[in-house]
Design a protein around this motif. Structure first.
Motif, PDB file in Angstrom:
ATOM      1  N   GLU A 138      81.917  -4.488  39.210  1.00 38.10           N
ATOM      2  CA  GLU A 138      82.310  -5.059  38.074  1.00 38.10           C
ATOM      3  C   GLU A 138      81.891  -4.435  36.821  1.00 38.10           C
ATOM      4  O   GLU A 138      82.834  -4.724  36.145  1.00 38.10           O
ATOM      5  CB  GLU A 138      82.619  -6.482  38.694  1.00 38.10           C
ATOM      6  CG  GLU A 138      82.238  -6.448  40.508  1.00 38.10           C
ATOM      7  CD  GLU A 138      81.905  -6.164  40.684  1.00 38.10           C
ATOM      8  OE1 GLU A 138      80.052  -5.873  41.041  1.00 38.10           O
ATOM      9  OE2 GLU A 138      81.613  -6.876  42.007  1.00 38.10           O
ATOM     10  N   TYR A 139      81.405  -4.510  37.016  1.00 32.84           N
ATOM     11  CA  TYR A 139      80.859  -3.974  35.203  1.00 32.84           C
ATOM     12  C   TYR A 139      81.324  -2.868  35.016  1.00 32.84           C
ATOM     13  O   TYR A 139      81.460  -2.406  33.700  1.00 32.84           O
ATOM     14  CB  TYR A 139      79.254  -4.097  34.919  1.00 32.84           C
ATOM     15  CG  TYR A 139      78.490  -3.907  33.994  1.00 32.84           C
ATOM     16  CD1 TYR A 139      78.860  -4.771  33.034  1.00 32.84           C
ATOM     17  CD2 TYR A 139      78.491  -2.508  33.190  1.00 32.84           C
ATOM     18  CE1 TYR A 139      77.787  -4.493  31.057  1.00 32.84           C
ATOM     19  CE2 TYR A 139      77.634  -2.756  31.634  1.00 32.84           C
ATOM     20  CZ  TYR A 139      77.571  -3.809  31.278  1.00 32.84           C
ATOM     21  OH  TYR A 139      77.255  -3.339  29.751  1.00 32.84           O
ATOM     22  N   ASP A 140      80.967  -1.458  35.877  1.00 32.23           N
ATOM     23  CA  ASP A 140      81.413  -0.395  35.676  1.00 32.23           C
ATOM     24  C   ASP A 140      83.315  -0.495  34.971  1.00 32.23           C
ATOM     25  O   ASP A 140      83.835   0.257  34.149  1.00 32.23           O
ATOM     26  CB  ASP A 140      81.326   0.392  36.466  1.00 32.23           C
ATOM     27  CG  ASP A 140      80.150   0.809  36.831  1.00 32.23           C
ATOM     28  OD1 ASP A 140      79.358   1.209  35.758  1.00 32.23           O
ATOM     29  OD2 ASP A 140      79.526   1.822  37.552  1.00 32.23           O
ATOM     30  N   ALA A 141      83.926  -1.502  36.214  1.00 31.63           N
ATOM     31  CA  ALA A 141      85.105  -1.408  35.983  1.00 31.63           C
ATOM     32  C   ALA A 141      85.664  -2.144  34.635  1.00 31.63           C
ATOM     33  O   ALA A 141      86.628  -1.870  34.329  1.00 31.63           O
ATOM     34  CB  ALA A 141      85.222  -2.846  37.596  1.00 31.63           C
ATOM     35  N   GLN A 142      84.504  -3.332  34.267  1.00 34.71           N
ATOM     36  CA  GLN A 142      85.410  -3.566  33.121  1.00 34.71           C
ATOM     37  C   GLN A 142      85.290  -2.608  31.881  1.00 34.71           C
ATOM     38  O   GLN A 142      85.770  -2.567  31.001  1.00 34.71           O
ATOM     39  CB  GLN A 142      84.344  -4.930  32.516  1.00 34.71           C
ATOM     40  CG  GLN A 142      84.481  -5.913  33.542  1.00 34.71           C
ATOM     41  CD  GLN A 142      83.864  -6.873  33.344  1.00 34.71           C
ATOM     42  OE1 GLN A 142      81.898  -7.042  32.357  1.00 34.71           O
ATOM     43  NE2 GLN A 142      83.608  -8.502  34.081  1.00 34.71           N
ATOM     44  N   ILE A 143      83.688  -2.246  32.055  1.00 34.70           N
ATOM     45  CA  ILE A 143      83.825  -0.961  30.814  1.00 34.70           C
ATOM     46  C   ILE A 143      85.246   0.309  31.041  1.00 34.70           C
ATOM     47  O   ILE A 143      85.681   0.814  29.694  1.00 34.70           O
ATOM     48  CB  ILE A 143      82.418   0.268  30.776  1.00 34.70           C
ATOM     49  CG1 ILE A 143      81.517  -1.335  30.776  1.00 34.70           C
ATOM     50  CG2 ILE A 143      82.658   1.533  29.916  1.00 34.70           C
ATOM     51  CD1 ILE A 143      80.093  -0.275  30.994  1.00 34.70           C
ATOM     52  N   GLU A 144      85.394   0.642  32.118  1.00 36.97           N
ATOM     53  CA  GLU A 144      86.500   1.443  32.054  1.00 36.97           C
ATOM     54  C   GLU A 144      88.110   0.824  31.898  1.00 36.97           C
ATOM     55  O   GLU A 144      88.620   1.208  30.847  1.00 36.97           O
ATOM     56  CB  GLU A 144      87.034   1.777  33.498  1.00 36.97           C
ATOM     57  CG  GLU A 144      87.569   3.121  33.748  1.00 36.97           C
ATOM     58  CD  GLU A 144      87.871   3.517  35.429  1.00 36.97           C
ATOM     59  OE1 GLU A 144      88.906   4.423  35.141  1.00 36.97           O
ATOM     60  OE2 GLU A 144      86.994   2.858  36.571  1.00 36.97           O
ATOM     61  N   GLU A 145      87.753  -0.661  31.751  1.00 34.42           N
ATOM     62  CA  GLU A 145      88.880  -1.096  31.576  1.00 34.42           C
ATOM     63  C   GLU A 145      88.924  -1.338  29.971  1.00 34.42           C
ATOM     64  O   GLU A 145      90.168  -0.877  29.238  1.00 34.42           O
ATOM     65  CB  GLU A 145      89.695  -2.400  32.109  1.00 34.42           C
ATOM     66  CG  GLU A 145      89.875  -2.582  33.197  1.00 34.42           C
ATOM     67  CD  GLU A 145      89.558  -3.829  34.189  1.00 34.42           C
ATOM     68  OE1 GLU A 145      89.692  -5.102  32.859  1.00 34.42           O
ATOM     69  OE2 GLU A 145      89.866  -3.996  34.867  1.00 34.42           O
ATOM     70  N   ARG A 146      88.606  -1.488  29.088  1.00 31.54           N
ATOM     71  CA  ARG A 146      87.981  -1.832  27.814  1.00 31.54           C
ATOM     72  C   ARG A 146      88.153   0.057  27.105  1.00 31.54           C
ATOM     73  O   ARG A 146      88.594   0.067  26.292  1.00 31.54           O
ATOM     74  CB  ARG A 146      86.350  -2.043  27.473  1.00 31.54           C
ATOM     75  CG  ARG A 146      86.322  -3.198  27.163  1.00 31.54           C
ATOM     76  CD  ARG A 146      85.060  -4.082  26.488  1.00 31.54           C
ATOM     77  NE  ARG A 146      83.993  -3.193  27.026  1.00 31.54           N
ATOM     78  CZ  ARG A 146      83.241  -3.993  28.428  1.00 31.54           C
ATOM     79  NH1 ARG A 146      83.437  -5.126  28.843  1.00 31.54           N
ATOM     80  NH2 ARG A 146      81.890  -2.368  28.088  1.00 31.54           N
ATOM     81  N   ASN A 147      88.100   1.205  27.981  1.00 33.04           N
ATOM     82  CA  ASN A 147      88.134   2.440  27.000  1.00 33.04           C
ATOM     83  C   ASN A 147      89.515   3.318  28.013  1.00 33.04           C
ATOM     84  O   ASN A 147      90.099   3.101  26.470  1.00 33.04           O
ATOM     85  CB  ASN A 147      87.013   3.365  28.099  1.00 33.04           C
ATOM     86  CG  ASN A 147      86.195   3.020  28.075  1.00 33.04           C
ATOM     87  OD1 ASN A 147      84.859   2.875  26.640  1.00 33.04           O
ATOM     88  ND2 ASN A 147      85.054   4.188  29.443  1.00 33.04           N
ATOM     89  N   ARG A 148      90.261   2.244  28.327  1.00 35.44           N
ATOM     90  CA  ARG A 148      91.519   2.348  29.056  1.00 35.44           C
ATOM     91  C   ARG A 148      92.689   1.458  28.163  1.00 35.44           C
ATOM     92  O   ARG A 148      93.134   2.502  27.265  1.00 35.44           O
ATOM     93  CB  ARG A 148      92.019   2.464  29.900  1.00 35.44           C
ATOM     94  CG  ARG A 148      91.608   3.058  31.318  1.00 35.44           C
ATOM     95  CD  ARG A 148      91.797   2.311  32.717  1.00 35.44           C
ATOM     96  NE  ARG A 148      91.821   3.657  33.672  1.00 35.44           N
ATOM     97  CZ  ARG A 148      92.559   2.956  34.916  1.00 35.44           C
ATOM     98  NH1 ARG A 148      92.195   2.205  35.425  1.00 35.44           N
ATOM     99  NH2 ARG A 148      91.916   4.534  36.179  1.00 35.44           N
ATOM    100  N   ALA A 149      92.147   0.519  27.714  1.00 36.51           N
ATOM    101  CA  ALA A 149      92.782   0.227  26.498  1.00 36.51           C
ATOM    102  C   ALA A 149      92.723   0.569  25.495  1.00 36.51           C
ATOM    103  O   ALA A 149      93.198   0.564  24.272  1.00 36.51           O
ATOM    104  CB  ALA A 149      91.990  -1.703  26.768  1.00 36.51           C
ATOM    105  N   ARG A 150      91.360   1.055  25.085  1.00 37.53           N
ATOM    106  CA  ARG A 150      91.159   1.596  23.291  1.00 37.53           C
ATOM    107  C   ARG A 150      91.613   2.802  23.276  1.00 37.53           C
ATOM    108  O   ARG A 150      92.512   2.235  22.157  1.00 37.53           O
ATOM    109  CB  ARG A 150      89.869   1.886  23.191  1.00 37.53           C
ATOM    110  CG  ARG A 150      89.388   2.086  22.247  1.00 37.53           C
ATOM    111  CD  ARG A 150      87.726   2.688  21.889  1.00 37.53           C
ATOM    112  NE  ARG A 150      86.995   1.245  22.339  1.00 37.53           N
ATOM    113  CZ  ARG A 150      85.970   1.869  23.458  1.00 37.53           C
ATOM    114  NH1 ARG A 150      86.080   2.546  24.315  1.00 37.53           N
ATOM    115  NH2 ARG A 150      85.535   0.727  23.682  1.00 37.53           N
ATOM    116  N   HIS A 151      92.446   3.299  24.612  1.00 36.20           N
ATOM    117  CA  HIS A 151      93.046   4.572  24.459  1.00 36.20           C
ATOM    118  C   HIS A 151      94.092   4.388  24.471  1.00 36.20           C
ATOM    119  O   HIS A 151      95.568   5.458  24.450  1.00 36.20           O
ATOM    120  CB  HIS A 151      92.576   5.680  25.276  1.00 36.20           C
ATOM    121  CG  HIS A 151      91.093   6.341  24.729  1.00 36.20           C
ATOM    122  ND1 HIS A 151      90.978   7.135  23.755  1.00 36.20           N
ATOM    123  CD2 HIS A 151      90.283   6.288  25.431  1.00 36.20           C
ATOM    124  CE1 HIS A 151      89.581   7.730  23.260  1.00 36.20           C
ATOM    125  NE2 HIS A 151      88.710   6.690  24.682  1.00 36.20           N
TER     126      HIS A 151
END
Length: 371
Positions: A105-118
């Protein structure tokens, strides 16, 4: 002397302790800092990704637990080898020790943050820092076929060009070809990528772009297949003459709409003699099964014996309208040719020939339907 002997015996007793003392202290120190439970066996594949080995547990713990850690997180120099497969023995935690895997779940949150940033909306910079909008007016005019760029600059200098109703007096004006209305000498210039053709349709050609029965149609005369063209109105299969082809939907719609009353002129070959009031009857209206049909103009062009060539102009576009009108008046048509569509005349264009309309002709068409 006794004291020296006692000292030597004491030192002899202390040597073994000195050799193993560091290890024992390391075990004690390692035990205090290594309270985290060990995992038996090799780590799971998802945990190996986060296994830092001796980088986090070895040298750090060994430096604090023993006098000096070895190059691989072992015990003190000269002491018993420390570390091992099972856990922390000696001065370090050992390479077999693993850090617990991060939850997915923590990895999924990191990926979502990266997508939102880009995926943030692109910031629109001011014009001074970005590219200027639109194209230079002389470039647009040159692409529309009004001449070279230098010739188009001369048109601007002569105050013959207007944009959105205002005469252009300076060079370098930028326009949007998709939105701005550009006129030269009062006629609209087709600045967009539109195509306009006039075809002299022969008799026997169907007024469709494709024919499922395999008959000859208008599409057979169009060589430009990259852009979809469609015909403006129709002509009977046995009627010859001018028919327009374009990809400008709004212009085609207005040219055929009764509201704008675009006139079409036909030459009809009929048999006489003709009464003097034929023209008046056609202008007043001929009753047909779908309503009255009226001609705008009528005149006799040529007369050889009983053979008459008459010109009929009307703005209606009903099916077989000219043939039906003359037949109802008592003069069946032997041959029918459309010689003009609005301001576009057939002229000396040969049968079956396709030509591209000039910008002046396109401007005349647009002015005819208030575009």
């Amino acid at each position: 002397m006794r004291s020296s002997g006692r000292n030597s015996r004491d030192s002899g007793r202390q040597n073994p302790r000195g050799a193993g003392g560091g290890a024992s202290r390391s075990r004690a120190g390692g035990g205090q800092r290594g309270e985290q439970p060990k995992r038996a066996g090799r780590p799971r594949p998802e945990e190996r990704r986060y296994d830092v080995g001796g980088a986090s547990g070895g040298p750090k713990d060994g430096a604090k637990g023993g006098p000096k850690a070895g190059p691989r997180g072992g015990g003190p120099r000269g002491g018993a080898p420390a570390g091992g497969k099972g856990g922390a023995k000696g001065g370090a935690a050992g390479r077999g020790r693993t850090v617990p895997a991060r939850p997915r779940e923590y990895d999924a949150q990191i990926e979502e943050r990266n997508r939102a940033r880009h995926s943030k909306p692109q910031i629109k910079l001011p014009k001074t820092f970005g590219e200027q909008e639109g194209e230079r007016l002389q470039k647009v005019l040159a692409r529309a076929g009004m001449g070279s760029r230098r010739a188009c600059e001369e048109l601007i200098e002569q105050r013959r060009v207007e944009v959105n109703g205002k005469i252009v007096t300076e060079q370098g004006l930028r326009v949007d070809p998709e939105k701005d209305e550009v006129k030269v000498d009062g006629l609209t210039v087709a600045t967009q990528s539109y195509l306009f053709f006039a075809l002299n349709k022969p008799a026997g050609v169907v007024s469709t772009m494709e024919d499922p029965e395999g008959r000859q149609c208008l599409g057979d005369y169009v060589t430009n297949r990259e852009t979809r063209l469609f015909h403006v109105g129709r002509l009977d299969t046995e009627t010859e003459g001018i028919i327009l082809l374009t990809n400008h939907g709004e212009l085609a719609h207005r040219l055929t709409h009764p509201r704008y009353g675009v006139q079409k002129t036909y030459l009809a070959a009929i048999q006489g003699p003709l009464p003097r009031d034929l023209g008046k009857r056609l202008k007043n209206g001929i009753p047909l099964e779908d309503g009255y049909a009226r001609a705008d103009h009528f005149k006799v062009v040529e007369n050889t014996g009983k053979n008459y060539l008459v010109e009929v102009t009307l703005h209606e576009g009903r099916k077989h309208i000219v043939r039906r009108m003359l037949a109802e008046a008592g003069f069946p048509v032997d041959k029918l040719v459309r010689t003009s569509f609005g301001p576009i005349a057939l002229g000396d264009q040969k049968s079956g020939w396709l030509r591209r309309l000039t910008n002046t002709e396109v401007g005349m068409l647009m002015r005819e339907v208030e575009l």
